[in-house]
Every structure is written in structure tokens, then in C-alpha cells.
Design a protein around this motif. Sequence first.
Motif, PDB file in Angstrom:
ATOM      1  N   ALA A   1      -5.167  23.507 -40.236  1.00 14.45           N
ATOM      2  CA  ALA A   1      -6.472  22.854 -40.168  1.00 14.45           C
ATOM      3  C   ALA A   1      -7.544  23.888 -39.857  1.00 14.45           C
ATOM      4  CB  ALA A   1      -6.452  21.766 -39.101  1.00 14.45           C
ATOM      5  N   ALA A   2      -8.767  23.530 -40.088  1.00 13.05           N
ATOM      6  CA  ALA A   2      -9.884  24.442 -39.859  1.00 13.05           C
ATOM      7  C   ALA A   2      -9.961  24.903 -38.407  1.00 13.05           C
ATOM      8  CB  ALA A   2     -11.191  23.773 -40.263  1.00 13.05           C
ATOM      9  N   ASP A   3      -9.546  24.035 -37.455  1.00 21.15           N
ATOM     10  CA  ASP A   3      -9.610  24.404 -36.040  1.00 21.15           C
ATOM     11  C   ASP A   3      -8.352  25.132 -35.574  1.00 21.15           C
ATOM     12  OD1 ASP A   3      -7.710  22.403 -35.934  1.00 21.15           O
ATOM     13  OD2 ASP A   3      -8.774  21.178 -34.467  1.00 21.15           O
ATOM     14  N   GLY A   4      -7.414  25.403 -36.507  1.00 20.96           N
ATOM     15  CA  GLY A   4      -6.184  26.107 -36.160  1.00 20.96           C
ATOM     16  C   GLY A   4      -5.080  25.196 -35.670  1.00 20.96           C
TER      17      GLY A   4
ATOM     18  N   GLU B   1      -2.678  19.901 -39.350  1.00 20.58           N
ATOM     19  CA  GLU B   1      -3.490  19.241 -40.369  1.00 20.58           C
ATOM     20  C   GLU B   1      -3.751  17.793 -39.959  1.00 20.58           C
ATOM     21  OE1 GLU B   1      -4.839  19.870 -43.718  1.00 20.58           O
ATOM     22  OE2 GLU B   1      -4.838  21.819 -42.746  1.00 20.58           O
TER      23      GLU B   1
END
Length: 125
Positions: free
Chosen positions: A103-106, A109
Motif C-alpha cells: 500500500a502507499a503507506d507501506g 493493501e
Amino acid sequence: MSYDRDAALAPAPGLRLLPWEGDGGKPCFLSADGVGGVLSRLADEIEEEQLCDGAEVLKGAVAVLDDGKAGEHALRGALRATTQAFGNVLRVADSRGARLPVAADGGPEAGEEEPAGERELRAGT
């Protein structure tokens, strides 16, 4: 030649690290489109064989280590087989790990649960 994790190049997004080496021991990559073509299926089969071989090598190495009468030749052979198998397992782990969605925040997902072991590890740090 065996897999050198420190010298391995990180694959660019969309590339899969294959379970074999190219000329001069260089890593091979496959441009994976997620369809699962012939080379991708072949790589999956070879990875599975490498993991099974690793399990068998581990059993053999344990047997040699447990044998108090094992000589230098047996120990060296077991260590040689173990290092080769371990290199293969690291390559498989790196290849599969690089293909995990992030996911974008690490974090995991969206819609995926974080494994309990990871949640506990983070809570304890």
C-alpha cells in the motif's frame, strides 16, 4: 555460482527475479504482466523444486551433523549443498517478496488483513 543477495540488483517494478542466472552469474528478470505466461509458470515450477530440494538438503545436513563419526569430507559436502540450497531459497524469497502488493503507506493493501505475527511484532517495538 550461488546467489549473492548483497550484489543482486533490486528489480524495477513489473520485473520478476527468475530462479536461474544468466551469463556470468548475473540475475535474470522477466517482464511480468500478471498473466502467467510460459516462462512465469516454468519459474514457478523451478522455484517449487528448489524449495523441495532445500528441505531435503536440510534433512541431509542435520543427519551429517548428528553423526559424530562424520568426517571432514561429509561435513564439507553437507555445507556445500546447504549453502547452494540456501542461496536458492533466498532468491525465491526475494523474488516473491518483490511481487507482494504494498500500500502507499507501506502497510498491507486495502482489504487485506495484516498477519498476526507482524501485528504482534510491531506492537512490541
